[in-house]
Design an enzyme around this catalytic site. Sequence first.
Site, short mmCIF file in Angstrom:
data_model
loop_
_atom_site.label_atom_id
_atom_site.label_comp_id
_atom_site.label_asym_id
_atom_site.label_seq_id
_atom_site.Cartn_x
_atom_site.Cartn_y
_atom_site.Cartn_z
N GLU A 84 -17.18 27.80 -27.27
CA GLU A 84 -17.30 27.00 -26.08
C GLU A 84 -18.79 27.35 -25.36
O GLU A 84 -19.24 28.36 -25.58
CB GLU A 84 -16.27 27.42 -25.21
CG GLU A 84 -15.14 26.67 -24.75
CD GLU A 84 -14.06 27.25 -23.77
OE1 GLU A 84 -14.31 28.10 -23.20
OE2 GLU A 84 -12.79 26.57 -23.80
N GLU A 120 -5.75 26.20 -15.60
CA GLU A 120 -6.74 26.99 -15.33
C GLU A 120 -8.03 26.27 -15.55
O GLU A 120 -8.18 25.77 -16.73
CB GLU A 120 -7.07 28.52 -15.98
CG GLU A 120 -5.71 29.56 -15.54
CD GLU A 120 -5.68 30.64 -15.87
OE1 GLU A 120 -5.19 31.55 -15.29
OE2 GLU A 120 -6.61 31.13 -16.80
N ARG A 169 3.97 29.94 -17.28
CA ARG A 169 5.00 30.78 -16.51
C ARG A 169 4.54 30.89 -15.13
O ARG A 169 3.53 30.34 -14.58
CB ARG A 169 4.77 31.91 -17.22
CG ARG A 169 3.22 32.60 -17.11
CD ARG A 169 3.15 33.93 -17.57
NE ARG A 169 1.42 34.23 -17.77
CZ ARG A 169 0.61 34.45 -17.10
NH1 ARG A 169 0.58 34.39 -15.90
NH2 ARG A 169 -0.78 34.59 -17.55
N TYR A 173 -21.12 28.66 -22.87
CA TYR A 173 -20.83 29.50 -21.81
C TYR A 173 -21.12 29.15 -20.26
O TYR A 173 -22.58 28.94 -20.25
CB TYR A 173 -21.43 30.93 -22.32
CG TYR A 173 -20.99 32.23 -21.31
CD1 TYR A 173 -20.00 32.64 -21.11
CD2 TYR A 173 -22.34 32.59 -20.49
CE1 TYR A 173 -19.78 33.95 -20.15
CE2 TYR A 173 -22.15 33.66 -19.67
CZ TYR A 173 -20.78 34.20 -19.60
OH TYR A 173 -20.70 35.13 -18.90
N VAL A 200 1.16 35.76 -11.35
CA VAL A 200 0.96 37.29 -10.37
C VAL A 200 0.84 36.54 -9.04
O VAL A 200 1.15 36.97 -8.14
CB VAL A 200 -0.13 38.17 -10.84
CG1 VAL A 200 -0.26 39.13 -9.66
CG2 VAL A 200 0.39 38.71 -12.12
P1 ADP Z 1 -7.47 34.87 -21.17
O1 ADP Z 1 -6.43 34.18 -21.62
O2 ADP Z 1 -7.86 36.04 -22.16
O3 ADP Z 1 -7.35 35.30 -19.72
P2 ADP Z 1 -9.33 32.50 -20.23
O4 ADP Z 1 -9.75 31.40 -21.24
O5 ADP Z 1 -8.23 32.10 -19.21
O6 ADP Z 1 -8.84 33.77 -21.19
O7 ADP Z 1 -10.53 33.16 -19.58
C1 ADP Z 1 -10.53 34.22 -18.79
C2 ADP Z 1 -12.13 34.49 -18.26
O8 ADP Z 1 -13.05 34.47 -19.07
C3 ADP Z 1 -12.35 33.18 -17.36
O9 ADP Z 1 -11.53 33.37 -15.84
C4 ADP Z 1 -13.74 33.42 -16.97
O10 ADP Z 1 -14.01 34.54 -16.18
C5 ADP Z 1 -14.24 33.76 -18.40
N1 ADP Z 1 -14.49 32.61 -19.21
C6 ADP Z 1 -13.43 31.97 -20.18
N2 ADP Z 1 -14.34 30.96 -20.81
C7 ADP Z 1 -15.31 30.89 -20.41
C8 ADP Z 1 -16.55 30.08 -20.53
N3 ADP Z 1 -16.67 28.95 -21.32
N4 ADP Z 1 -17.63 30.27 -19.58
C9 ADP Z 1 -17.68 31.33 -18.97
N5 ADP Z 1 -16.83 32.32 -18.55
C10 ADP Z 1 -15.54 31.98 -19.34
#
Ligand code: ADP
Length: 448
Positions: free
Chosen positions: A201, A276, A292, A203, A295
Amino acid sequence: MAISRILIANRGEIALRIHRAAHEMGIETVAVHSTADADAMHVRLADHAVCIGPPPASESYLNVASIIAAAEIAHCDAIHPGYGFLSENARFAEIVETHDIAWIGPKPEHIRTMGDKVAAKKSAGELGLPLVPGSDGAVDNVEEAARIAEEIGYPVIIKAASGGGGRGMKVCDSPEKLQTLMQQAGSEAKAAFGDATVYIEKYLGNPRHIEFQIFGDGNGNAIHLGERDCSLQRRHQKVLEEAPSPVITAEERERMGGIVAKAMADMGYRGAGTIEFLWENGEFYFIEMNTRLQVEHPVTEMITGLDLVREQIRIADGKPLSVTQDEITFTGHAIECRINAEDPFTFAPSPGKVSAYHAAGGMHVRVDSGLYAGYSIPPYYDSMIAKLIVYGRNRDKCIMRLRRALEEMVIEGVKTSIPLHQQLIKQDDVLSGDYTIKWLEEWLAERD
Ligand code: ADP
């Protein structure tokens, strides 16, 4: 079929939360627990308790056979999985349903799709949700990865398809590092989740984390309950959450909420879920869906007046959603502080005996916790021991009340994150709501 006895397949504050909703509905509860949790508050309060194994979660809270056996022995007609543990295990949901026990959760096929982030992203795209630019599915060779990264531009983030809890993610800022980081992400994912699949993805440099709470009845009707802002994170783990987000206008809420609710309706989604997004420069980018209860669900409860666990139980019982979208109103502001048994600034775990405990109280103050004086926090599980949730008519009043409530909390004998929260809500950026997912770690680094 009316649910009359729920097995709570979880522990800690969420087990207690589920017990409370059930009892308020006149439903009996059965606690299942490991030997380490025999003295837990929810075990004491439940109508019945069954010990399902030794302390390691793999032998107790993740032990499907023991949990199903307990449900049968105790004549439960429903299982609530809480969050974590088996809550997003599609196979477990199927097993529960084959035993003619109501699963208080989404349809197994939806848990499965959303649990695989590559499939989730594809499905979200098809449902019309805006995505983070990136690979169209899994990426298995470095040439393809390099081509995609070139196209979307560096930095990119390599993520595990089966990831969770912020694990298996690598940020890559140049083509030279791509191969090594891809291998690392893949092997970390393999070790943690048994699946080495990764995807790529863009960043995003400095986004906020904004998520929408949704509910579906499983028959094509769905509503949204607005957003939560969970941008204060450390190592991709949420520390403090609020609703509404300080940066989302009522029009944006209605627009984006409408999009997610329609997506869930089209999908035929059942029960509670969270979509999210990362949010940057006014744009939303879908990152994942959690199938689900979360928290941080209480902040949504505080500003909508809805009991989300009650709603989950009603839907699992085949009842319609208790409210229509038009009946939902958002009033005031709520903040939740996650209180962990750990050093507030080094984050070293601090399990052990709680010598004194006093929960904050008063108007619009809620503490969800299984703590009591004399309780021993076991070292085997998550370090979160309490959630302090505070409501105010607006954000400023909410923060004033939070300051007062944090002063009142007494947890002695172990270290907790209360001092961290006290410091946080004094910071200008937090007071003004001007923070992104980077803010907390940068602030912590400056303190050192
Ligand atoms: P997990 O299921 O491990 O929690 P997520 O996909 O929800 O993974 O991502 C968790 C966190 O990682 C996000 O809240 C953000 O802080 C960071 N993150 C995820 N994807 C990106 C992205 N494309 N760019 C920047 N930060 C990201």
